[in-house]
Design an enzyme around this catalytic site. Structure first.
Site, PDB file in Angstrom:
ATOM      1  N   ASP A  61       0.839  -1.198   0.000  1.00 24.86           N
ATOM      2  CA  ASP A  61       0.000   0.000   0.000  1.00 24.86           C
ATOM      3  C   ASP A  61       0.873   1.247   0.000  1.00 24.86           C
ATOM      4  O   ASP A  61       1.934   1.280   0.641  1.00 24.86           O
ATOM      5  CB  ASP A  61      -0.913   0.030   1.233  1.00 24.86           C
ATOM      6  CG  ASP A  61      -1.896  -1.129   1.238  1.00 24.86           C
ATOM      7  OD1 ASP A  61      -2.305  -1.542   0.139  1.00 24.86           O
ATOM      8  OD2 ASP A  61      -2.237  -1.614   2.331  1.00 24.86           O
ATOM      9  N   ASP A  67       1.226   8.056   8.051  1.00 26.78           N
ATOM     10  CA  ASP A  67       1.578   6.660   8.335  1.00 26.78           C
ATOM     11  C   ASP A  67       2.971   6.583   8.948  1.00 26.78           C
ATOM     12  O   ASP A  67       3.203   5.882   9.939  1.00 26.78           O
ATOM     13  CB  ASP A  67       1.576   5.828   7.041  1.00 26.78           C
ATOM     14  CG  ASP A  67       0.180   5.510   6.530  1.00 26.78           C
ATOM     15  OD1 ASP A  67      -0.681   5.163   7.337  1.00 26.78           O
ATOM     16  OD2 ASP A  67      -0.030   5.619   5.306  1.00 26.78           O
ATOM     17  N   GLU A  89       2.820  -2.583  10.335  1.00 29.91           N
ATOM     18  CA  GLU A  89       2.412  -2.589   8.932  1.00 29.91           C
ATOM     19  C   GLU A  89       3.394  -1.801   8.073  1.00 29.91           C
ATOM     20  O   GLU A  89       3.566  -2.093   6.884  1.00 29.91           O
ATOM     21  CB  GLU A  89       1.013  -1.995   8.783  1.00 29.91           C
ATOM     22  CG  GLU A  89       0.533  -1.963   7.329  1.00 29.91           C
ATOM     23  CD  GLU A  89      -0.844  -1.364   7.171  1.00 29.91           C
ATOM     24  OE1 GLU A  89      -1.435  -1.534   6.088  1.00 29.91           O
ATOM     25  OE2 GLU A  89      -1.326  -0.727   8.118  1.00 29.91           O
ATOM     26  N   GLU A  90       4.023  -0.807   8.664  1.00 30.65           N
ATOM     27  CA  GLU A  90       4.903   0.070   7.893  1.00 30.65           C
ATOM     28  C   GLU A  90       6.341  -0.421   7.814  1.00 30.65           C
ATOM     29  O   GLU A  90       7.195   0.255   7.243  1.00 30.65           O
ATOM     30  CB  GLU A  90       4.871   1.486   8.502  1.00 30.65           C
ATOM     31  CG  GLU A  90       3.474   2.078   8.631  1.00 30.65           C
ATOM     32  CD  GLU A  90       2.704   2.091   7.324  1.00 30.65           C
ATOM     33  OE1 GLU A  90       3.329   2.253   6.257  1.00 30.65           O
ATOM     34  OE2 GLU A  90       1.469   1.923   7.348  1.00 30.65           O
ATOM     35  N   ASP A 108      -0.844  -1.670  13.682  1.00 31.23           N
ATOM     36  CA  ASP A 108      -1.151  -0.880  12.491  1.00 31.23           C
ATOM     37  C   ASP A 108      -1.150   0.563  12.967  1.00 31.23           C
ATOM     38  O   ASP A 108      -2.130   1.019  13.575  1.00 31.23           O
ATOM     39  CB  ASP A 108      -2.517  -1.274  11.925  1.00 31.23           C
ATOM     40  CG  ASP A 108      -2.906  -0.449  10.708  1.00 31.23           C
ATOM     41  OD1 ASP A 108      -2.147   0.468  10.330  1.00 31.23           O
ATOM     42  OD2 ASP A 108      -3.984  -0.700  10.127  1.00 31.23           O
ATOM     43  N   LEU A 110      -1.601   3.408  11.656  1.00 33.61           N
ATOM     44  CA  LEU A 110      -2.640   4.323  11.189  1.00 33.61           C
ATOM     45  C   LEU A 110      -3.637   3.577  10.317  1.00 33.61           C
ATOM     46  O   LEU A 110      -3.443   3.444   9.118  1.00 33.61           O
ATOM     47  CB  LEU A 110      -2.033   5.500  10.427  1.00 33.61           C
ATOM     48  CG  LEU A 110      -2.944   6.732  10.435  1.00 33.61           C
ATOM     49  CD1 LEU A 110      -2.978   7.380  11.801  1.00 33.61           C
ATOM     50  CD2 LEU A 110      -2.500   7.731   9.402  1.00 33.61           C
ATOM     51  N   ASP A 111      -4.701   3.101  10.932  1.00 35.44           N
ATOM     52  CA  ASP A 111      -5.775   2.440  10.202  1.00 35.44           C
ATOM     53  C   ASP A 111      -6.652   3.485   9.525  1.00 35.44           C
ATOM     54  O   ASP A 111      -7.005   4.498  10.122  1.00 35.44           O
ATOM     55  CB  ASP A 111      -6.625   1.619  11.174  1.00 35.44           C
ATOM     56  CG  ASP A 111      -7.856   1.035  10.517  1.00 35.44           C
ATOM     57  OD1 ASP A 111      -7.693   0.160   9.650  1.00 35.44           O
ATOM     58  OD2 ASP A 111      -8.967   1.464  10.860  1.00 35.44           O
ATOM     59  N   GLU A 275      -4.409  -6.378  12.607  1.00 38.82           N
ATOM     60  CA  GLU A 275      -5.720  -5.791  12.355  1.00 38.82           C
ATOM     61  C   GLU A 275      -6.827  -6.761  12.800  1.00 38.82           C
ATOM     62  O   GLU A 275      -7.581  -6.472  13.736  1.00 38.82           O
ATOM     63  CB  GLU A 275      -5.880  -5.427  10.871  1.00 38.82           C
ATOM     64  CG  GLU A 275      -4.992  -4.275  10.446  1.00 38.82           C
ATOM     65  CD  GLU A 275      -5.132  -3.922   8.975  1.00 38.82           C
ATOM     66  OE1 GLU A 275      -5.022  -2.724   8.650  1.00 38.82           O
ATOM     67  OE2 GLU A 275      -5.331  -4.829   8.134  1.00 38.82           O
TER      68      GLU A 275
END
Length: 347
Positions: A61, A67, A89-90, A108, A110-111, A275
């Site tokens: 993504d 983020d 996630e990053e 995560d 920043l969802d 998540e």
């Protein structure tokens, strides 16, 4: 008298050193969440927080500026808490912080970051897992545990209010940040998801890509009081799972993010470890259920830090109904040829 988060953590997590570190980790995450909230509220003179960067995260993504800012703030919080491993996630791989630490943090940062520019609620989702000696030889294995082993999980919502939804394995509680108090205080002592659903959350624009079972379920909901469900449903889809989840926690309903026929979407787009699993933990401890359509999310062992999974969560009865459609929709006696052909999404 309103109870503080700190008092709650003291009452729930003082039994042993590992639990005390869980409490300290949550405190550090809270401090980082306030910094993220302030960044969102104040904006930035030097960068547009919703702007896309050239880089992509581990899941493919496109990263937004916020983020990266959020990831850095929560990594700092993990370091301050003495976390062993940080999986985000990053980040492509888990980061080793302190090999002697007792906990792993999956997050995560920043969802819902696609909503930054539109001023819609976004959030942070986190999972706290135990670390054993076996995990120290292979750090990534600390994240490849079933969600039932989580010691705590929750999410922050950056919206009109800064909220924390939290479970340490004894119910699910909601805390609100109070500027006058200088910290988080209890907003809802114990959340219970209503079993009966009258709302569903799904991205209906993907209808043509869904499996027939999901189409059939949505068709029956859309048929309303005249259809096999014999009641009218509302549809809600915010695009920030934290906001959709919070609505279901307080108002009931069901959330669906199925896999579909698009390339790269066979297992949906949600990540299991940071998540689906923490959300499932909170939902179950609020009396709800969470599955991949058929199987309990908290029983599934992910095969990688960034593994994807379909996700259905909400009231127990409605999640079980979705599972029946997925298993064998032809066996649903309430369906009829009339309702099998009707849909607002079909020509």
């Amino acid at each position: 008298m309103t109870s503080s988060l700190d008092a709650y953590l003291g009452s729930q997590c003082d039994a042993d050193p590992t639990r005390r570190q869980v409490a300290e980790t949550i405190r550090q995450l809270c401090a980082a969440s306030v910094k993220v909230r302030n960044t969102i509220t104040n904006g930035s003179a030097s960068e547009h927080l919703g702007a896309s960067r050239e880089a992509m995260n581990a899941g493919g993504d496109v990263q937004k500026e916020l983020d990266v800012v959020a990831d850095r703030l929560f990594l700092d919080a993990a370091k301050a808490a003495g976390i062993a491993y940080f999986g985000s996630e990053e980040q492509d791989e888990a980061i080793v912080i302190d090999k002697q630490g007792a906990l792993a943090l999956a997050i995560d940062p920043l969802d819902g970051s696609s909503n930054i520019e539109t001023n819609v609620s976004i959030g942070t989702i986190f999972s706290i897992l135990p670390v054993t000696d076996a995990h120290r030889a292979d750090p990534k294995s600390a994240f490849l545990q079933p969600g039932s082993r989580q010691l705590a999980a929750g999410f922050f919502i950056y919206g009109p209010q800064l909220l924390l939804v939290l479970s340490v394995g004894n119910g699910t509680h909601v805390f609100i940040f109070s500027s006058s108090f200088g910290g988080f205080v209890e907003l809802i002592a114990s959340v219970t998801i209503p079993e009966r659903a009258s709302e569903f959350a799904i991205n209906a624009s993907n209808y043509r890509h869904w499996e027939p079972q999901i189409r059939s379920y949505i068709d029956d909901c859309l048929a309303g009081a005249e259809g096999p469900r014999e009641r009218d449903f509302n549809m809600r889809w915010i695009g920030s799972m934290v906001a959709d989840c919070y609505r279901i926690l307080v108002r009931g309903g069901v959330f669906l993010y199925p896999g579909d026929a698009r390339k790269g979407y066979a297992k949906g787009r949600l990540r299991h470890v940071y998540e689906a699993s923490p959300v499932a933990f909170c939902v179950e401890h609020a009396g709800g259920a969470a599955t991949d359509g058929l199987h309990r999310i908290l029983d599934i062992v992910p095969d990688s830090l960034h593994a994807r999974t379909p996700l259905v969560f909400g009231g127990k009865r409605e999640v079980a109904r979705v599972a029946r459609y997925m298993a064998d929709p032809a066996e649903l006696s309430e369906r009829s040829p009339l309702f099998g052909k009707r849909s607002l999404f079909r020509a």
